[in-house]
Design a protein around this motif. Structure first.
Motif, short mmCIF file in Angstrom:
data_model
loop_
_atom_site.label_atom_id
_atom_site.label_comp_id
_atom_site.label_asym_id
_atom_site.label_seq_id
_atom_site.Cartn_x
_atom_site.Cartn_y
_atom_site.Cartn_z
N ASP A 81 0.83 -1.22 0.00
CA ASP A 81 0.00 0.00 0.00
C ASP A 81 0.86 1.26 0.00
OD1 ASP A 81 -2.38 -1.41 -0.05
OD2 ASP A 81 -2.76 -1.21 2.11
N ALA A 82 1.92 1.26 0.80
CA ALA A 82 2.76 2.46 0.95
C ALA A 82 3.60 2.75 -0.29
CB ALA A 82 3.68 2.30 2.16
N THR A 83 3.76 1.75 -1.16
CA THR A 83 4.65 1.94 -2.33
C THR A 83 3.91 1.78 -3.65
OG1 THR A 83 5.27 -0.41 -2.40
CG2 THR A 83 6.64 1.05 -1.03
N ASP A 84 2.60 1.90 -3.62
CA ASP A 84 1.81 1.70 -4.84
C ASP A 84 2.16 0.38 -5.53
OD1 ASP A 84 0.41 4.12 -4.53
OD2 ASP A 84 1.98 5.23 -5.57
N ASN A 85 2.30 -0.65 -4.72
CA ASN A 85 2.57 -2.03 -5.16
C ASN A 85 3.99 -2.29 -5.65
OD1 ASN A 85 -0.01 -3.04 -4.55
ND2 ASN A 85 -0.80 -2.19 -6.46
N GLN A 86 4.84 -1.29 -5.71
CA GLN A 86 6.18 -1.47 -6.28
C GLN A 86 7.10 -2.34 -5.44
OE1 GLN A 86 7.32 2.61 -6.90
NE2 GLN A 86 6.61 2.56 -9.02
N LEU A 118 16.16 3.54 -0.04
CA LEU A 118 17.42 4.06 -0.60
C LEU A 118 17.35 4.25 -2.11
CD1 LEU A 118 20.22 2.08 1.28
CD2 LEU A 118 19.82 4.54 1.36
N VAL A 119 16.68 3.33 -2.79
CA VAL A 119 16.65 3.41 -4.26
C VAL A 119 15.40 4.09 -4.80
CG1 VAL A 119 18.19 1.42 -4.50
CG2 VAL A 119 15.71 1.08 -4.58
N GLY A 120 14.54 4.57 -3.93
CA GLY A 120 13.39 5.35 -4.38
C GLY A 120 12.14 4.55 -4.72
N ILE A 121 12.13 3.24 -4.42
CA ILE A 121 10.92 2.44 -4.64
C ILE A 121 9.89 2.77 -3.57
CG2 ILE A 121 9.99 0.09 -4.59
CD1 ILE A 121 12.59 -0.83 -5.91
N ALA A 122 10.35 3.02 -2.37
CA ALA A 122 9.47 3.36 -1.26
C ALA A 122 9.66 4.83 -0.88
CB ALA A 122 9.78 2.47 -0.05
#
Length: 151
Positions: A81-86, A118-122
């Motif tokens: 939910d917090a990462t739009d499924n990523q 760190l890599v911008g997924i979250a």
């Protein structure tokens, strides 16, 4: 291609790196790690032996190496939910066990939640910080379970 972050600047805590050494045979260590993580609230969604696969497919000659794909469903649901499924691209949270030498196994884990930040997924926000902290507590409990039973 230049990396967007400097890997030499990343510290162990930045990626939630955890290590433990178990003084037991490899198969026993796999069962011990599975139990320790299960007792801490994780399920094992997947598992496999890269060493067996590589030794069979390319005659790699690898020492025993095993991957347990641990997952806490509540944390996984929150993270999706917090990462739009990523964040699902990094699932499950792998715990690896490799034989350093006969009778000595290394258990290794890094936090996919921290790495995703760190890599911008979250996102770098309070909600994700809570997920990172909560997941970290579960992993800490699992590592403590390992240490307690190896004494």
């Amino acid at each position: 291609m230049a990396l967007p972050i400097d890997p030499t600047a990343i510290k162990s805590d930045d990626i939630g790196e955890e290590r433990a050494v178990l003084h037991m045979e490899h198969e026993e260590a796999i069962e011990h790690v599975r139990e320790a993580f299960t007792d801490a609230g994780f399920g094992v969604a997947t598992e496999f032996s890269p060493s067996e696969l590589l030794n069979e497919k390319v005659d790699a000659g690898r020492d025993p190496y095993y991957v347990l794909g641990a997952c806490n469903p509540a944390m996984a649901d929150r993270a999706l939910d917090a990462t739009d499924n990523q964040l699902g691209a990094l699932f499950p949270c792998n715990v690896v066990i490799w034989e350093e030498e006969p009778g000595t196994q290394v258990v290794y884990h890094v936090s996919i939640m921290r790495i995703a930040r760190l890599v911008g997924i979250a996102p770098d926000n309070a909600e994700m910080a809570d997920i990172v902290a909560d997941t970290g507590e579960l992993v800490d409990a699992a590592i403590a379970n390992l240490d307690a039973a190896d004494e």
